[in-house]
Design a protein around this motif. Sequence first.
Motif, PDB file in Angstrom:
ATOM      1  N   GLY A 109      51.780 -53.622  70.942  1.00 20.44           N
ATOM      2  CA  GLY A 109      51.165 -54.929  71.159  1.00 20.44           C
ATOM      3  C   GLY A 109      49.681 -54.971  70.862  1.00 20.44           C
ATOM      4  N   ASN A 110      49.249 -54.249  69.850  1.00 15.52           N
ATOM      5  CA  ASN A 110      47.819 -54.208  69.516  1.00 15.52           C
ATOM      6  C   ASN A 110      47.481 -55.011  68.254  1.00 15.52           C
ATOM      7  N   VAL A 111      48.475 -55.744  67.729  1.00 19.20           N
ATOM      8  CA  VAL A 111      48.265 -56.552  66.530  1.00 19.20           C
ATOM      9  C   VAL A 111      48.724 -57.977  66.823  1.00 19.20           C
ATOM     10  N   VAL A 112      47.919 -58.951  66.406  1.00 14.67           N
ATOM     11  CA  VAL A 112      48.269 -60.354  66.644  1.00 14.67           C
ATOM     12  C   VAL A 112      49.223 -60.818  65.537  1.00 14.67           C
ATOM     13  N   LYS A 113      50.518 -60.697  65.804  1.00 16.51           N
ATOM     14  CA  LYS A 113      51.565 -61.152  64.894  1.00 16.51           C
ATOM     15  C   LYS A 113      52.848 -61.353  65.691  1.00 16.51           C
ATOM     16  N   LEU A 114      53.713 -62.235  65.206  1.00 18.13           N
ATOM     17  CA  LEU A 114      55.010 -62.398  65.844  1.00 18.13           C
ATOM     18  C   LEU A 114      55.832 -61.135  65.631  1.00 18.13           C
ATOM     19  N   LEU A 115      56.376 -60.603  66.710  1.00 21.54           N
ATOM     20  CA  LEU A 115      57.112 -59.347  66.642  1.00 21.54           C
ATOM     21  C   LEU A 115      58.581 -59.613  66.343  1.00 21.54           C
ATOM     22  N   ASN A 116      59.072 -59.020  65.266  1.00 21.94           N
ATOM     23  CA  ASN A 116      60.498 -59.173  64.992  1.00 21.94           C
ATOM     24  C   ASN A 116      61.254 -57.889  65.332  1.00 21.94           C
ATOM     25  N   GLU A 117      62.563 -57.933  65.195  1.00 15.09           N
ATOM     26  CA  GLU A 117      63.426 -56.858  65.690  1.00 15.09           C
ATOM     27  C   GLU A 117      63.258 -55.550  64.931  1.00 15.09           C
ATOM     28  N   THR A 118      62.735 -55.609  63.718  1.00  5.44           N
ATOM     29  CA  THR A 118      62.597 -54.390  62.909  1.00  5.44           C
ATOM     30  C   THR A 118      61.180 -53.828  62.922  1.00  5.44           C
ATOM     31  N   ASP A 119      60.274 -54.459  63.655  1.00  5.92           N
ATOM     32  CA  ASP A 119      58.905 -53.960  63.717  1.00  5.92           C
ATOM     33  C   ASP A 119      58.841 -52.598  64.413  1.00  5.92           C
ATOM     34  N   PHE A 120      57.829 -51.847  64.071  1.00  7.80           N
ATOM     35  CA  PHE A 120      57.619 -50.507  64.618  1.00  7.80           C
ATOM     36  C   PHE A 120      57.437 -50.571  66.131  1.00  7.80           C
ATOM     37  N   VAL A 121      58.128 -49.695  66.836  1.00 14.29           N
ATOM     38  CA  VAL A 121      58.035 -49.658  68.304  1.00 14.29           C
ATOM     39  C   VAL A 121      57.189 -48.461  68.740  1.00 14.29           C
ATOM     40  N   LYS A 122      56.335 -48.698  69.723  1.00 12.75           N
ATOM     41  CA  LYS A 122      55.467 -47.640  70.245  1.00 12.75           C
ATOM     42  C   LYS A 122      55.063 -48.012  71.673  1.00 12.75           C
ATOM     43  N   PRO A 123      55.894 -47.685  72.644  1.00 15.59           N
ATOM     44  CA  PRO A 123      55.602 -48.062  74.034  1.00 15.59           C
ATOM     45  C   PRO A 123      54.317 -47.418  74.545  1.00 15.59           C
ATOM     46  N   LYS A 124      53.630 -48.150  75.434  1.00 19.04           N
ATOM     47  CA  LYS A 124      52.381 -47.660  76.019  1.00 19.04           C
ATOM     48  C   LYS A 124      52.564 -47.191  77.459  1.00 19.04           C
ATOM     49  N   SER A 125      53.791 -47.293  77.980  1.00 17.83           N
ATOM     50  CA  SER A 125      54.033 -46.989  79.386  1.00 17.83           C
ATOM     51  C   SER A 125      55.338 -46.226  79.550  1.00 17.83           C
ATOM     52  N   VAL A 126      55.504 -45.619  80.712  1.00 14.97           N
ATOM     53  CA  VAL A 126      56.770 -44.940  81.040  1.00 14.97           C
ATOM     54  C   VAL A 126      57.911 -45.954  81.043  1.00 14.97           C
ATOM     55  N   TYR A 127      57.656 -47.107  81.636  1.00 14.07           N
ATOM     56  CA  TYR A 127      58.680 -48.150  81.658  1.00 14.07           C
ATOM     57  C   TYR A 127      59.139 -48.496  80.247  1.00 14.07           C
ATOM     58  N   GLY A 128      58.193 -48.780  79.363  1.00 15.36           N
ATOM     59  CA  GLY A 128      58.534 -49.126  77.985  1.00 15.36           C
ATOM     60  C   GLY A 128      59.253 -47.995  77.268  1.00 15.36           C
ATOM     61  N   SER A 129      58.819 -46.759  77.509  1.00 18.65           N
ATOM     62  CA  SER A 129      59.442 -45.598  76.863  1.00 18.65           C
ATOM     63  C   SER A 129      60.881 -45.405  77.313  1.00 18.65           C
ATOM     64  N   THR A 130      61.129 -45.591  78.622  1.00 14.06           N
ATOM     65  CA  THR A 130      62.496 -45.407  79.123  1.00 14.06           C
ATOM     66  C   THR A 130      63.413 -46.542  78.676  1.00 14.06           C
ATOM     67  N   LYS A 131      62.867 -47.741  78.547  1.00 12.01           N
ATOM     68  CA  LYS A 131      63.688 -48.851  78.043  1.00 12.01           C
ATOM     69  C   LYS A 131      64.025 -48.646  76.564  1.00 12.01           C
TER      70      LYS A 131
END
Length: 290
Positions: A109-131
Amino acid sequence: MIKVLIVGADGQMGQCFKTLASNITDLEFLFTGKQALDILNINQLNTIFNLENPNFVVNCAAYTAVDLAEDNEEIAQHINEIGAQNLALACKQYNATLIHLSTDFVFEGNVVKLLNETDFVKPKSVYGSTKLAGERAIQSALDKHIIIRTSWLYSEYGNNFLKTMLYLSKTKSELNIIADQIGTPTYAMDLANAILCIIRSEKQTLGIFHYSNEGVTSWYDFAVAIFKLAKIKIQVNPIPNTAYPTKASRPSFSVMDKSKIKQTYDLEIPHWLESLELCMERLSAEGKIV
């Protein structure tokens, strides 16, 4: 008749499904809370699936305490990854389709753009990583899956930002709310209705989808809208996220592109302000806004 198993039925999403189910006659629902079905208990899973043989399983069970997850990574990982995998394997064995709820927190979430399903994923938290790990476990174990990423979930039920704001307004005359985290609130009742549309659809397109209400806002503007609709007079101050440090890092911009789910399942998604107003009307009718 299509049988739908709702897992995690005691939580916010589960209670929304219970409310909607009371007026639905074309689907058969089975609701299971943690006591009836612990997704970490393989024996319980086998018993329920063997007895009920559901056509669809909606996984509303998750560890969602974002900051607490930083100190409870093992618990979050068990529920969000291993539990999701267990459900996927049970669905595979009994030929059920799994609808699994995920989160915008899988993105940096460090770029101002609409996020689509194929965009690169990079969680910043344990919660995001486990999901994210849960998403991947499902994809590896089960072909018949629909993963729905959502954001800023709220409703009349459970613990959420809306109810926290209303609670704090009873004892506070002034609140400082973060204004530089941008996303979209999602009314859980809208999401539940969308999932029911998917279940009823003849298309059954599988994979990852994004769903939130339409529009873009900040936590600050979300709070201001809540108090305006509730007719509560309180001073709300916009602050940067640096002024309110939390254990878990959150995406700065996580507005998701809903084009795929709208086009695939012919969904019309309400604007977040419209849905917030509806939710507030329901809370007011129940006497929960004073």
